[in-house]
Design a protein around this motif. Structure first.
Motif, mmCIF file in Angstrom:
data_model
loop_
_atom_site.group_PDB
_atom_site.id
_atom_site.type_symbol
_atom_site.label_atom_id
_atom_site.label_comp_id
_atom_site.label_asym_id
_atom_site.label_seq_id
_atom_site.Cartn_x
_atom_site.Cartn_y
_atom_site.Cartn_z
ATOM 1 N N HIS A 38 -50.410 120.056 72.403
ATOM 2 C CA HIS A 38 -51.126 120.417 71.177
ATOM 3 C C HIS A 38 -51.971 121.678 71.380
ATOM 4 C CE1 HIS A 38 -53.806 120.221 67.744
ATOM 5 N NE2 HIS A 38 -54.834 120.045 68.542
ATOM 6 N N ALA A 39 -52.728 121.740 72.464
ATOM 7 C CA ALA A 39 -53.582 122.902 72.724
ATOM 8 C C ALA A 39 -52.744 124.155 72.950
ATOM 9 C CB ALA A 39 -54.482 122.646 73.930
ATOM 10 N N PHE A 40 -51.650 124.022 73.679
ATOM 11 C CA PHE A 40 -50.788 125.177 73.933
ATOM 12 C C PHE A 40 -50.277 125.767 72.625
ATOM 13 C CE2 PHE A 40 -46.426 126.818 74.585
ATOM 14 C CZ PHE A 40 -46.737 127.917 75.366
ATOM 15 N N TRP A 41 -49.678 124.926 71.792
ATOM 16 C CA TRP A 41 -49.085 125.446 70.567
ATOM 17 C C TRP A 41 -50.125 125.849 69.541
ATOM 18 C CZ3 TRP A 41 -44.599 127.431 70.674
ATOM 19 C CH2 TRP A 41 -43.655 126.969 71.584
ATOM 20 N N SER A 42 -51.245 125.162 69.478
ATOM 21 C CA SER A 42 -52.273 125.521 68.498
ATOM 22 C C SER A 42 -52.746 126.951 68.688
ATOM 23 C CB SER A 42 -53.453 124.556 68.592
ATOM 24 O OG SER A 42 -53.066 123.271 68.171
ATOM 25 N N PRO A 53 -51.510 116.532 66.884
ATOM 26 C CA PRO A 53 -50.790 115.596 67.742
ATOM 27 C C PRO A 53 -50.008 114.593 66.888
ATOM 28 C CG PRO A 53 -53.012 115.915 68.566
ATOM 29 C CD PRO A 53 -52.934 116.601 67.221
ATOM 30 N N GLY A 54 -48.748 114.409 67.230
ATOM 31 C CA GLY A 54 -47.891 113.488 66.489
ATOM 32 C C GLY A 54 -47.242 114.070 65.250
ATOM 33 N N SER A 55 -47.561 115.329 64.925
ATOM 34 C CA SER A 55 -46.991 115.936 63.718
ATOM 35 C C SER A 55 -45.543 116.351 63.932
ATOM 36 C CB SER A 55 -47.811 117.155 63.291
ATOM 37 O OG SER A 55 -47.646 118.215 64.224
ATOM 38 N N LEU A 61 -41.708 122.092 67.661
ATOM 39 C CA LEU A 61 -42.030 123.162 68.610
ATOM 40 C C LEU A 61 -41.715 122.726 70.036
ATOM 41 C CD1 LEU A 61 -45.399 124.272 67.032
ATOM 42 C CD2 LEU A 61 -43.409 125.773 67.361
ATOM 43 N N ARG A 62 -42.152 121.525 70.392
ATOM 44 C CA ARG A 62 -41.907 121.009 71.743
ATOM 45 C C ARG A 62 -40.407 120.872 72.015
ATOM 46 N NH1 ARG A 62 -43.314 116.009 71.320
ATOM 47 N NH2 ARG A 62 -41.179 115.361 71.413
ATOM 48 N N HIS A 98 -44.887 118.373 81.259
ATOM 49 C CA HIS A 98 -44.240 117.058 81.260
ATOM 50 C C HIS A 98 -43.095 116.920 80.264
ATOM 51 C CE1 HIS A 98 -46.603 115.126 84.305
ATOM 52 N NE2 HIS A 98 -47.703 115.615 83.757
ATOM 53 N N PRO A 99 -43.220 117.367 79.009
ATOM 54 C CA PRO A 99 -42.087 117.199 78.092
ATOM 55 C C PRO A 99 -40.818 117.883 78.613
ATOM 56 C CG PRO A 99 -44.042 117.781 76.842
ATOM 57 C CD PRO A 99 -44.396 117.933 78.309
#
Length: 112
Positions: A38-42, A53-55, A61-62, A98-99
């Protein structure tokens, strides 16, 4: 895939290069597990986009990022398999988040 990631992040088509630069400037702490997905993409989103998170946007994106890094050249996989068959043992080390590392573990070319 860079164009797709840039578009998902709210960047116009002519700003893909700027997006790539911003992506790499933020990538090390993400790969090191120091910041969340979340922080990376935001930090990369523009145009009022929010990837909570969870959107669905954050998931897309991930997944697009993961797809970019898990797409392989069949010729490279062939060389790796031939090298392995000749008795050389290979180990893939990655500083991926991790993803991505989880997705790599599930790819057929990594699991064999």
């Amino acid at each position: 895939m860079w164009d797709r990631l840039a578009a998902l992040a709210g960047r116009p088509a002519d700003q893909t290069w700027d997006f790539e630069n911003a992506f790499w400037a933020r990538r090390e702490p993400y790969d090191a597990g120091e910041i969340t997905t979340h922080a990376f993409w935001s930090g990369l989103l523009r145009g009022g986009l929010i990837a909570s998170p969870g959107s669905a946007l954050l998931d897309t994106l991930r997944q697009t990022d993961t797809d970019m890094w898990t797409h392989t050249d069949p010729a490279v996989v062939s060389v790796l398999r031939a090298t392995h068959a000749a008795g050389t043992r290979l180990l893939l080390l990655s500083n991926a988040p991790h993803p991505l590392s989880d997705a790599l573990d599930r790819t057929p070319w990594c699991s064999t």
